[in-house]
Structure formats: structure tokens, C-alpha cells
Design an enzyme around this catalytic site. Structure first.
Site, mmCIF file in Angstrom:
data_model
loop_
_atom_site.group_PDB
_atom_site.id
_atom_site.type_symbol
_atom_site.label_atom_id
_atom_site.label_comp_id
_atom_site.label_asym_id
_atom_site.label_seq_id
_atom_site.Cartn_x
_atom_site.Cartn_y
_atom_site.Cartn_z
ATOM 1 N N CYS A 43 65.524 24.726 23.430
ATOM 2 C CA CYS A 43 66.416 23.822 22.504
ATOM 3 C C CYS A 43 67.617 23.624 23.323
ATOM 4 C CB CYS A 43 67.224 24.846 21.783
ATOM 5 S SG CYS A 43 65.788 25.704 20.702
ATOM 6 N N ASP A 96 69.904 25.112 25.151
ATOM 7 C CA ASP A 96 70.849 26.264 25.450
ATOM 8 C C ASP A 96 70.520 27.782 25.279
ATOM 9 O OD1 ASP A 96 70.974 25.978 22.776
ATOM 10 O OD2 ASP A 96 72.974 24.822 22.848
ATOM 11 N N CYS A 138 74.914 23.004 27.463
ATOM 12 C CA CYS A 138 76.051 21.949 27.827
ATOM 13 C C CYS A 138 77.413 22.314 28.106
ATOM 14 C CB CYS A 138 75.969 21.115 26.424
ATOM 15 S SG CYS A 138 76.495 21.503 24.896
ATOM 16 N N CYS A 175 77.157 25.363 19.231
ATOM 17 C CA CYS A 175 77.418 26.139 20.615
ATOM 18 C C CYS A 175 78.194 27.269 19.987
ATOM 19 C CB CYS A 175 78.274 25.172 21.379
ATOM 20 S SG CYS A 175 77.144 23.797 21.893
#
Lengths: 134, 402
Positions: free
Chosen positions: A37, A39, A63, A106
């Protein structure tokens, strides 16, 4: 894509990067996400005898927003009790870092990392033997 | 302010200053409409357009009468594919193309599918190349058209157009090639290549944006339906007033490219190999796509255990593209790399460097240094790198889904 100053700051100077060894006393480790995915976050908390988080460390593959979210969380959980840490919401992380909608996942991942680290710590406290075996 | 080092020539190129110089007089001094047959303004513009048509044809080994001006390769792809399928609707409704094509081909065939066509999307091999036998097998008696890109925009891999075209001729299937990334990078001659239509772009080859062409073969004669109707320009295949300055720019850009191609590509290859050598000093680096059948301009490379967007952030003085999901709105990593069987991890970790006419050795050296610094820093931050260094096979780890 333009990044907020806070994301850039955490990316350039990530806080509390590192790891605790698994056999250290009072450690809880949460690893969330998946490489596929894009992360993976690993958050470790060091909990004192009084039940307060003394220190935290992280490593993140992901990221800039994922790195910033986990870096921020290591600062926020320090000095908090486990329950206080669990009360941290992804929306607060997203707001603090001014994450755009496409990066909200995130902040959700960072919240999940706290939950996973606390759960791991609690498991270890109640069943230390299984930890030794692992 | 110093601008970032530009290593994204596959996205677009600067217009060569010599091209700019040729374009300018056609904006004010000689502004005539090339379709005006009754006065000198029109005659001058028409002459310029026809010269450019010869210049474009010369680079690709075509007859000038086989060049149809369009707004760019996206329009050319649309015109070729929709135009051929519509004109030959009586012959069949099957079209064959490839999973790694540009979106302007994939979305076009998707649209045709909605209006009743059947589409076969071929896989590619791990190196990005089409399996020739799989291609042959995909062509059916009712197949009207096959569309294959010459050079892939992400990996720079060069398909075997001669072999694929020969199969199409043999089976009576029209063959369209998206040549946007090939002009000036691969030497070819359409007089010999069995290609029926080829899409061309100016801005990938040091010309202006907003102008392109479709090569439509005359022998054997290829017939297509127009998409844009109006004044019957371009032999009825594409109406609309011709943008003289853009066309002059494309002509000059192709002409300059033709004259310098050999030496230029050798210089670019040397720079690309220097970049690859420099980056190979890092552990766990993988080139995506075949290294032999690839244009010298492209290096698509994955830095394992480092996510692409964070890497872009770390090399902010270099302008490149990433195959990582996070750089696009889709949240999916590069479909081109995935079609090649690359794992999502490696696709997320990929960076496309593309080198061009104005790239210097100093810029390449600086890029190597910046990228290496950023990769090392991010690996220090990466739990995956930690686990890899500890000897853990990541494919055996049970990941929490999210």
C-alpha cells in the site's frame, strides 16, 4: 504537490527516529500498514512503572505525510498515560500537519500505530511468557 | 533562484531556441491562414506548412502527403483508433492493444468498448516487451486494428514494431503505432516498416506543445473516419484552421533532430549509463524494463524499501517522475510496472529519470549525489530496510491490512 511547512519540517528533521530492542523493559511495538500500500509505520513506546509513556521511537516507510504523521505522534505521546495516548485522534494529526484530503489516510495510520503499540504493551504486561517465546 | 535539474524529458522537452526563432515570424508578420487561397498571406503560410510537412515526413521516412496535422499525440491516437474502427465497422469490431499503452490509447479503446467494440488487452513480459506469439494469437478474423506503442513512456522499452507489423500485414489487420516517445530516439523508416498509422507529438522532440500529427499510410491506402468535422482540412481527416507557427515549430524541431540524432543519442546514452553506474552503488536497486531494447534517454529504477514520493521530497532540486501512487490522485502505483509483474513495493519505489538534449554531465553527477543522499536517509527511516538488514524476508511477514 505542495507540502505544509510542518510536514516539511518533520521530513527534514524527523523526531525520535530509531528502535528499541524487543527484550527491553516496558516496550510496546505497533507496526501498521503494508509495503504494497506504500506505507508501513513502526511506533514503539517506552512505558514507565507509573504507566506514563516516557519515550517513543518510530521508523516509517511511506510518503512525506506518513513520515511527518508518525514523527509528530512520537512527540505527542510522550508524557501521556496509555489512555491519554489512545485518545489522540487522526483528525488532530491531520489538522496539525495541514494534510490535504488525499493524505488523511496517513493520519489514520498514525492513530492506528498508537493503538497497536498500546495493545502490544498491554499484551506483554499480562502475558510476558509469550513475548519471551516470540 | 536556481531551478531544479530537469530530468523529466519524457514528460516534455523545452522548445529548442532555434525552433522558437523559426516560429516567431508566423505569429505577427506572417499571420495568414494557410487555407486562404486568394492572397499572398495565405500562400506564404501554406508554403511554410508544406515545408514543415516535408520536414516531419523526412524524420520518419514518410511521404509528406501521409502527414495529417493534429493537436498532439492524444488526438492522433483517438483519430487513428476511433477513425479506423468506425470506418471499418462492417469488417469487425475487435481491437487489440497492450496493458502498458498510454492512457490516450487505453481510455480510447475503453470508450469503444462502451459503444459495442471488443477489446483484447495483451500482457507484457517482465522486461516490458510483448510476447510476439501471444500477439499473433490475439488477432482474430474479425480484428480490425492493433495498436502498440513504439517506445513506452515510463520505461523507454522499444517494442519490435517490424515483427508485430509483419504479423498484422499477414493477417490483414490495420496496425497503429503510438510513436510519441520514439521520434528522435529510435531510427526508423516508415517506407520499410509495416505500419499503417503512427501518432506523433512535437513537444517530446523539442517542439512546441499543442501540435502533433498522424501518419496515415498511402500504400497500402489506409482509410479512417474523421473525428472533427468542418472545413475539410487535411484531406477531410482533420478539420480546423492550421496553426502555422506550431506546425513550423514541429517541422523545424523534427528537422534539427534528424540532423543530430546519432551523435546526440550517443551523448545521452553515455550520460544515462553514468547515472545508472552512480546509482548502482546503492544496494537493492532495480532497473525496470529491458536494458537492451530501451531508448538511451530513459532510466526507470526502483530503490527498494524507499517510497517514491518521499524520495521525490528528498531530491527537491531534481525534476523527475515517480511511479508511486502518492504522486497521482489514483492511489494506485504505476499500471505499467504492475503489468510487467513488478511488485507493488517496487512500483511504489520507482523513479523515472529521462535525459535529453540539454542535460549536462555536471547535472547527472549532482543528481547521483542528491539521490544517493536521500535514499540513504530514507532507508535509515525505513522499518522495511531494518527488517531486510536483519535478514527477514518481507514476503513472509503478515501485514495488517488497511
Amino acid at each position: 504537490m505542495a507540502y505544509s511547512d510542518k510536514v516539511l519540517d518533520h521530513y527534514d528533521n524527523p523526531r525520535n527516529v530509531g528502535s528499541y530492542s524487543a527484550d527491553e523493559e516496558g516496550i510496546g511495538t505497533g507496526m501498521v500498514g503494508a509495503p504494497a500500500c506504500g506505507d508501513v509505520m513502526r511506533l514503539q513506546i517506552k512505558v514507565g512503572a507509573d504507566g506514563v509513556i516516557e519515550d517513543a521511537k518510530f521508523k516509517t516507510y511511506g510518503c512525506g505525510s506518513a513520515i511527518a504523521s508518525s514523527s509528530l505522534v512520537t512527540e505527542w505521546v510522550k508524557g501521556k498515560t496509555l489512555d491519554e495516548a489512545l485518545a489522540i485522534k487522526n483528525t488532530e494529526i491531520a489538522e496539525e500537519l495541514a494534510l490535504p484530503p488525499v493524505k488523511i489516510h496517513c493520519s489514520i495510520l498514525a492513530e492506528d500505530a498508537i493503538k497497536a503499540a498500546v495493545a502490544d504493551y498491554r499484551t506483554r504486561q499480562t502475558a510476558p511468557d509469550t513475548v519471551e517465546a516470540a | 533562484m536556481n531551478r531544479p535539474i530537469y530530468l523529466d524529458y519524457a514528460a516534455t522537452t523545452p522548445v529548442d531556441p532555434r525552433v522558437v526563432g523559426k516560429m516567431l515570424p508566423w505569429l505577427f508578420d506572417n499571420f495568414g491562414n494557410p487555407a486562404s487561397r486568394s492572397h499572398a498571406y495565405g500562400w506564404a503560410a501554406e508554403e511554410a506548412v508544406e515545408l514543415a510537412r516535408e520536414q516531419v515526413a523526412a524524420l520518419i521516412g514518410a511521404d509528406p502527403r501521409e502527414i495529417v496535422w493534429t493537436s498532439g499525440a492524444t488526438e492522433s491516437n483517438n483519430l487513428a483508433i476511433k477513425g479506423a474502427m468506425q470506418f471499418h465497422a462492417g469488417r469487425g469490431k475487435h481491437v487489440v492493444t497492450v496493458k502498458t499503452e498510454h492512457k490516450s490509447v487505453l481510455d480510447t479503446v475503453r470508450e469503444l468498448e462502451r459503444s459495442g467494440c471488443e477489446v483484447t488487452l495483451l500482457d507484457v513480459q517482465e522486461n516490458g516487451l510483448i510476447d510476439i506469439e501471444a500477439f499473433r494469437a490475439a488477432l482474430r478474423p474479425d480484428t480490425v486494428l492493433a495498436s502498440v506503442m513504439f517506445v513506452n513512456n515510463e520505461t523507454g522499452v522499444i517494442q519490435d514494431i517490424a515483427a508485430l507489423g509483419a504479423i498484422c500485414r499477414d493477417k490483414g489487420v490495420l496496425f497503429h503505432v503510438d510513436g510519441a516517445q520514439a521520434t528522435g530516439k529510435v531510427a526508423f523508416d516508415l517506407d520499410e516498416l509495416p505500419v499503417d498509422m503512427m501518432s506523433l507529438s512535437a513537444h517530446k522532440t523539442y517542439g512546441p506543445k499543442g501540435i502533433g500529427a498522424l501518419y496515415v499510410c498511402r500504400k497500402p491506402r489506409v482509410r479512417i473516419e474523421a473525428l472533427i468535422h468542418g472545413g475539410g482540412h487535411e484531406r477531410g481527416m482533420r478539420s480546423g484552421t492550421l496553426p502555422t507557427h506550431q506546425i513550423v515549430g514541429m517541422g523545424e524541431a523534427y528537422w534539427l533532430t534528424r540532423e543530430n540524432m546519432g551523435a546526440e543519442n550517443e551523448r545521452i546514452r553515455m550520460l544515462r549509463d553514468r547515472l545508472l553506474n552512480g546509482l548502482s552503488a546503492l544496494d537493492q536497486v532495480f532497473v525496470n524494463g529491458d536494458m537492451e531494447r530501451r531508448v538511451p534517454h530513459n532510466l526507470n529504477i526502483s530503490f527498494n524499501f524507499v517510497e517514491g514520493e518521499s524520495l521525490l521530497m528528498g531530491m527537491k532540486d531534481i525534476a523527475v517522475s515517480s511511479g508511486s501512487a502518492c504522486t497521482s490522485a489514483s492511489l494506485e502505483p504505476s499500471y505499467v510496472l504492475r503489468a510487467m509483474g513488478r511488485s507493488d513495493e517496487l512500483a511504489h519505489s520507482s523513479i523515472r529519470f529521462s535525459i535529453g538534449r540539454f542535460t549536462t554531465q555536471q547535472e547527472v553527477d549532482s543528481a547521483i549525489e542528491q539521490v544517493s543522499t536521500a535514499v540513504r536517509k530514507l532507508r535509515e527511516l525505513s522499518p522495511l530496510w531494518d527488517m531486510h538488514s536483519a535478514g527477514i524476508d518481507l514476503s513472509t511477514v503478515q501485514w495488517a491490512s488497511h
